[in-house]
Motif scaffolding. Structure first.
Motif, short mmCIF file in Angstrom:
data_model
loop_
_atom_site.label_atom_id
_atom_site.label_comp_id
_atom_site.label_asym_id
_atom_site.label_seq_id
_atom_site.Cartn_x
_atom_site.Cartn_y
_atom_site.Cartn_z
N ALA A 271 21.04 -74.78 3.68
CA ALA A 271 21.54 -74.13 2.47
C ALA A 271 20.49 -74.16 1.37
CB ALA A 271 22.81 -74.83 1.99
N LEU B 273 26.00 -73.31 -3.42
CA LEU B 273 25.05 -73.15 -2.32
C LEU B 273 25.13 -71.76 -1.70
CD1 LEU B 273 25.92 -76.48 -0.42
CD2 LEU B 273 24.13 -76.16 -2.14
N ALA C 124 31.50 -75.82 5.01
CA ALA C 124 30.25 -75.21 5.47
C ALA C 124 30.46 -74.49 6.80
CB ALA C 124 29.18 -76.29 5.62
N VAL D 33 24.63 -70.55 2.00
CA VAL D 33 24.57 -71.17 3.34
C VAL D 33 23.85 -70.24 4.30
CG1 VAL D 33 25.92 -72.17 5.21
CG2 VAL D 33 26.67 -72.46 2.84
#
Length: 392
Positions: free
Chosen positions: A360, A389, A322, A391
């Motif tokens: 997200a 996802l 992430a 982000v």
């Protein structure tokens, strides 16, 4: 054929079979199995099922038939034909294909895995019972395979073998191999080392996700962490990615990734190999530097007792993923640990994003493809979890 010996359940345990679950654990048995093949009966001796058994494995019985009938060649031919026919119906089988022909309990053949790679089959035989039955199923599998142009047969029987008192096997059964086998996956040509590669040579269960990445990679910087031989990377490159990095600890895997990158007509300058420990290398990545990030680590929880430790490992590596993902970029997080259920996996991803200070959107919940089916009666067959996802 002489009937298999009767193995009795403890009083009251026969209700387990009404749920059609194919596993019986040793605690439900009145006695230990005396051999690898059994007729499972209630406390009164009424036969309810037939299957394979192990006196050394806590998973003591795997049920093949919920009736008193033999596990003979005709039985195996019918089950194998049904499994292979499903893959043909799905459009996944073919002379250049990579697909799973048989997925154990999901195809009502507990303990047996068969993967097709173009003109080759790779088998995994996980139980002593299947070994005892080899003369029943192996000729049928060979016959069906030869009808479909298969000439090479490899056995990579590893998972669970020791618990069954069996030796690990890695051998060429029939035919010849001059090196890796090439399969087609969408627009990509991918090489698979059937004797030295991971699992049966490749991770067929990520096919749909590799194809999806290719569709959304144009002009992007793409990071493929735990990238193995670069399947995700090559699809990203073919999808028009500006730059792709494949990160893995294995030099031979990265060598193959580079060869396949060139084989697919992609410019070498657009691909970077990052060799080393993923946790260490991902800490060194530029924050928010990658538009598309795939984090597909190995199974950190190989046993139920490992789940808490695995949770932390998944959380840490997803946090690093992430952190590396650009604002508005996409992140794929995966777990192939059967013992990490969907709720716990999603908690690991959520916690990772919190610790990274990122938010997200969930674009999709991901899982294994249709050639890796699992039975409703056997939820343990659902093992691959993923989140796609965006982000923020």
């Amino acid at each position: 054929m002489k009937p298999y010996p009767i193995l009795r359940l403890k009083p009251g345990k026969d209700t387990l079979l009404s749920k059609r679950h194919p596993w019986v654990f040793s605690g439900a048995l009145a006695e230990a199995p005396a051999g690898p093949l059994v007729r499972l009966a209630d406390a009164s001796g009424n036969v309810l099922a037939v299957g394979t058994a192990s006196a050394t494995n806590p998973l003591a019985v795997r049920i093949f038939r919920f009736e008193d009938a033999p596990l003979d060649a005709a039985f195996f031919r019918e089950r194998l034909q049904a499994a292979i026919g499903l893959r043909a119906t799905l459009g996944l089988d073919g002379p250049e294909a990579g697909c799973r022909w048989v997925f154990g309990e999901g195809d009502l053949l507990p303990g047996l895995v068969v993967d097709r790679y173009a003109n080759a089959l790779v088998l995994q035989v996980g139980t002593a019972g299947l070994e005892a039955l080899r003369e029943a199923w192996w000729p049928e599998l060979q016959s069906l395979a030869k009808e479909r142009g298969i000439t090479v047969f490899v056995e990579r029987s590893q998972s669970g073998r020791k618990e069954e008192g069996l030796e690990v096997v890695n051998r060429l059964l029939k035919g010849s191999l001059g090196g890796p086998v090439a399969i087609r996956e969408g627009a990509a040509t991918l090489s698979v080392d059937l004797l030295k590669g991971q699992k049966t040579g490749f991770f067929l269960d990520q096919r749909e996700h590799r194809l999806a990445l290719g569709r959304v990679s144009r002009d992007c910087r793409v990071l493929n962490a735990f990238g193995y031989t670069g399947g995700f990377s090559i699809h990203a490159g073919l999808g028009g990615a500006a730059e792709v990095a494949t990160l893995d600890i294995s030099a031979p895997a990265l060598d193959q990734a580079e060869r396949d990158w060139a084989r697919n007509g992609l410019e070498p300058a657009r691909h970077t190999r990052l060799q080393g420990d993923a946790f260490e290398l991902m800490r060194e990545l530029e924050p928010e530097g990658w538009d598309r990030v795939v984090v597909d680590p190995p199974a950190f929880a190989k046993q139920r007792k490992d789940v808490d430790k695995a949770f932390k490992a998944y959380k840490d590596v997803f946090r690093l993923g992430a952190r590396a993902t650009a604002r508005g970029g996409m992140l794929w997080c995966f777990s192939c640990s059967q013992h990490m259920d969907r709720a716990r996996f999603q908690e690991a991803v959520w916690t990772a994003l919190l610790e990274a200070g990122r938010e997200a959107q969930v674009l999709a919940h991901l899982g294994q493809p249709a050639d890796h089916p699992y039975a409703l009666d056997h939820p343990e067959g659902f093992y691959l979890k993923g989140l796609w996802l965006r982000v923020l």
